[in-house]
Design a protein around this motif. Structure first.
Motif, PDB file in Angstrom:
ATOM      1  N   ASN A  86       0.825  -1.209   0.000  1.00  0.00           N
ATOM      2  CA  ASN A  86       0.000   0.000   0.000  1.00  0.00           C
ATOM      3  C   ASN A  86       0.857   1.257   0.000  1.00  0.00           C
ATOM      4  N   TYR A  87       2.006   1.167   0.647  1.00  0.00           N
ATOM      5  CA  TYR A  87       2.938   2.300   0.650  1.00  0.00           C
ATOM      6  C   TYR A  87       3.457   2.560  -0.760  1.00  0.00           C
ATOM      7  N   LEU A  88       3.649   1.477  -1.518  1.00  0.00           N
ATOM      8  CA  LEU A  88       4.048   1.625  -2.930  1.00  0.00           C
ATOM      9  C   LEU A  88       3.016   2.448  -3.698  1.00  0.00           C
ATOM     10  N   GLY A  89       1.742   2.179  -3.421  1.00  0.00           N
ATOM     11  CA  GLY A  89       0.668   2.922  -4.079  1.00  0.00           C
ATOM     12  C   GLY A  89       0.753   4.404  -3.791  1.00  0.00           C
ATOM     13  N   LEU A  90       1.147   4.737  -2.561  1.00  0.00           N
ATOM     14  CA  LEU A  90       1.307   6.135  -2.164  1.00  0.00           C
ATOM     15  C   LEU A  90       2.467   6.785  -2.912  1.00  0.00           C
ATOM     16  N   VAL A  91       3.570   6.058  -3.029  1.00  0.00           N
ATOM     17  CA  VAL A  91       4.763   6.557  -3.731  1.00  0.00           C
ATOM     18  C   VAL A  91       4.482   6.788  -5.214  1.00  0.00           C
ATOM     19  N   LEU A  92       3.645   5.918  -5.784  1.00  0.00           N
ATOM     20  CA  LEU A  92       3.392   5.985  -7.230  1.00  0.00           C
ATOM     21  C   LEU A  92       2.506   7.168  -7.653  1.00  0.00           C
ATOM     22  N   ILE A  93       1.783   7.768  -6.728  1.00  0.00           N
ATOM     23  CA  ILE A  93       0.924   8.911  -7.103  1.00  0.00           C
ATOM     24  C   ILE A  93       1.747  10.066  -7.675  1.00  0.00           C
ATOM     25  N   PRO A  94       2.760  10.587  -6.955  1.00  0.00           N
ATOM     26  CA  PRO A  94       3.573  11.665  -7.551  1.00  0.00           C
ATOM     27  C   PRO A  94       4.386  11.204  -8.753  1.00  0.00           C
ATOM     28  N   VAL A  95       4.813   9.934  -8.737  1.00  0.00           N
ATOM     29  CA  VAL A  95       5.573   9.392  -9.878  1.00  0.00           C
ATOM     30  C   VAL A  95       4.726   9.430 -11.145  1.00  0.00           C
ATOM     31  N   ASN A  96       3.485   8.962 -11.045  1.00  0.00           N
ATOM     32  CA  ASN A  96       2.581   8.971 -12.201  1.00  0.00           C
ATOM     33  C   ASN A  96       2.281  10.393 -12.669  1.00  0.00           C
ATOM     34  N   ALA A  97       2.123  11.304 -11.714  1.00  0.00           N
ATOM     35  CA  ALA A  97       1.845  12.700 -12.062  1.00  0.00           C
ATOM     36  C   ALA A  97       3.007  13.298 -12.853  1.00  0.00           C
ATOM     37  N   PHE A  98       4.237  13.034 -12.415  1.00  0.00           N
ATOM     38  CA  PHE A  98       5.417  13.533 -13.125  1.00  0.00           C
ATOM     39  C   PHE A  98       5.509  12.940 -14.527  1.00  0.00           C
ATOM     40  N   LEU A  99       5.257  11.637 -14.621  1.00  0.00           N
ATOM     41  CA  LEU A  99       5.369  10.963 -15.916  1.00  0.00           C
ATOM     42  C   LEU A  99       4.318  11.451 -16.909  1.00  0.00           C
ATOM     43  N   LEU A 100       3.141  11.787 -16.410  1.00  0.00           N
ATOM     44  CA  LEU A 100       2.055  12.198 -17.298  1.00  0.00           C
ATOM     45  C   LEU A 100       2.104  13.675 -17.670  1.00  0.00           C
ATOM     46  N   PHE A 101       2.533  14.530 -16.743  1.00  0.00           N
ATOM     47  CA  PHE A 101       2.366  15.971 -16.967  1.00  0.00           C
ATOM     48  C   PHE A 101       3.653  16.803 -16.971  1.00  0.00           C
ATOM     49  N   SER A 102       4.746  16.288 -16.411  1.00  0.00           N
ATOM     50  CA  SER A 102       5.923  17.136 -16.254  1.00  0.00           C
ATOM     51  C   SER A 102       6.975  16.958 -17.342  1.00  0.00           C
ATOM     52  N   PHE A 103       7.334  15.727 -17.628  1.00  0.00           N
ATOM     53  CA  PHE A 103       8.377  15.524 -18.632  1.00  0.00           C
ATOM     54  C   PHE A 103       8.216  14.167 -19.312  1.00  0.00           C
ATOM     55  N   LYS A 104       8.853  14.051 -20.430  1.00  0.00           N
ATOM     56  CA  LYS A 104       8.799  12.809 -21.197  1.00  0.00           C
ATOM     57  C   LYS A 104       9.648  11.744 -20.499  1.00  0.00           C
ATOM     58  N   PRO A 105       9.066  10.590 -20.212  1.00  0.00           N
ATOM     59  CA  PRO A 105       9.822   9.550 -19.497  1.00  0.00           C
ATOM     60  C   PRO A 105      10.970   8.990 -20.329  1.00  0.00           C
ATOM     61  N   THR A 106      12.025   8.574 -19.645  1.00  0.00           N
ATOM     62  CA  THR A 106      13.176   7.952 -20.289  1.00  0.00           C
ATOM     63  C   THR A 106      13.405   6.581 -19.658  1.00  0.00           C
ATOM     64  N   LEU A 107      14.196   5.767 -20.336  1.00  0.00           N
ATOM     65  CA  LEU A 107      14.489   4.425 -19.835  1.00  0.00           C
ATOM     66  C   LEU A 107      15.225   4.505 -18.504  1.00  0.00           C
ATOM     67  N   THR A 108      16.135   5.463 -18.367  1.00  0.00           N
ATOM     68  CA  THR A 108      16.886   5.637 -17.116  1.00  0.00           C
ATOM     69  C   THR A 108      15.956   5.962 -15.963  1.00  0.00           C
ATOM     70  N   PHE A 109      14.975   6.819 -16.229  1.00  0.00           N
ATOM     71  CA  PHE A 109      14.017   7.199 -15.189  1.00  0.00           C
ATOM     72  C   PHE A 109      13.213   5.986 -14.725  1.00  0.00           C
ATOM     73  N   PHE A 110      12.802   5.137 -15.662  1.00  0.00           N
ATOM     74  CA  PHE A 110      12.055   3.930 -15.300  1.00  0.00           C
ATOM     75  C   PHE A 110      12.910   2.996 -14.440  1.00  0.00           C
ATOM     76  N   TYR A 111      14.183   2.889 -14.776  1.00  0.00           N
ATOM     77  CA  TYR A 111      15.087   2.061 -13.975  1.00  0.00           C
ATOM     78  C   TYR A 111      15.180   2.585 -12.540  1.00  0.00           C
ATOM     79  N   VAL A 112      15.280   3.898 -12.404  1.00  0.00           N
ATOM     80  CA  VAL A 112      15.365   4.523 -11.079  1.00  0.00           C
ATOM     81  C   VAL A 112      14.105   4.240 -10.272  1.00  0.00           C
TER      82      VAL A 112
END
Length: 202
Positions: free
Chosen positions: A123-149
């Motif tokens: 459930n904590y993972l779900g909390l972490v993924l909220i800002p991650v998804n927001a960044f991926l959708l609205f802030s910048f184009k995702p890269t392979l390095t970012f996904f690895y991180v």
């Protein structure tokens, strides 16, 4: 989907503000696990809300990753529903199988506490993924390095949960080391490998 996740998290905090504040610090503090493991119920509203967010956030992240590698630009509602349903069913089946094993081996109390720890970290993972998804959708184009991180970050959370569980039951694990390894291979590692092979083959 991001809005729904935020609403669900807001409801969780609204219904149990003290528990939510303890939950946010679960990664570096075992206070939440010690206190609320004793109070857990089979159907817990707080955990149900966080689990709902986990399914939504994980589904959205999975689809973003899928879209990155397949260059898909349009999000299909049908595909998102199937993905969310599949993830939900997979997690619930694992939990029910583990509960069944605990019942058959007459170690229900230990399994319940162990599952509470595992579910809390998921459930904590779900909390972490909220800002991650927001960044991926609205802030910048995702890269392979970012996904690895991000994947490494998620693994750190999962491994932290596993280490916490091992520490809590280390004396029991020492006396049943073979069964512990068998459990890890059958219910933790094998399902992940099978899913990986299924997606790779496609």
């Amino acid at each position: 989907m991001l809005v729904v996740s935020l609403v669900v998290i807001a409801l969780a905090k609204l219904t149990s503000p003290k528990r939510f504040n303890d939950f946010v610090t679960v990664l570096g503090n075992s206070k939440y696990l010690k206190i609320y493991a004793r109070e857990q119920k089979f159907l817990d509203r707080f955990d149900a809300l966080l689990f709902t967010n986990l399914i939504i956030s994980l589904s959205l992240f999975s689809y973003i990753v899928y879209g990155f590698f397949t260059e898909t630009r349009v999000i299909s509602v049908d595909t998102m529903f199937k993905l969310s349903f599949g993830i939900c069913v997979y997690i619930l089946i694992k939990v029910f199988v583990e509960r069944l094993i605990g019942s058959l081996m007459e170690i229900d109390e230990m399994i319940d506490q162990y599952l509470f720890q595992k579910i809390s970290y998921k459930n904590y993972l779900g909390l972490v993924l909220i800002p991650v998804n927001a960044f991926l959708l609205f802030s910048f184009k995702p890269t392979l390095t970012f996904f690895y991180v991000i994947v490494i970050l998620l693994f750190i959370v999962i491994i932290t949960g596993l280490i916490t569980s091992i520490k809590a039951y280390q004396s029991l694990i020492k006396h049943n080391f073979f069964y512990f390894i068998l459990y890890l291979c059958a219910l933790e590692i094998a399902p992940g490998i099978i899913l990986y092979k299924v997606f790779i083959s496609k």
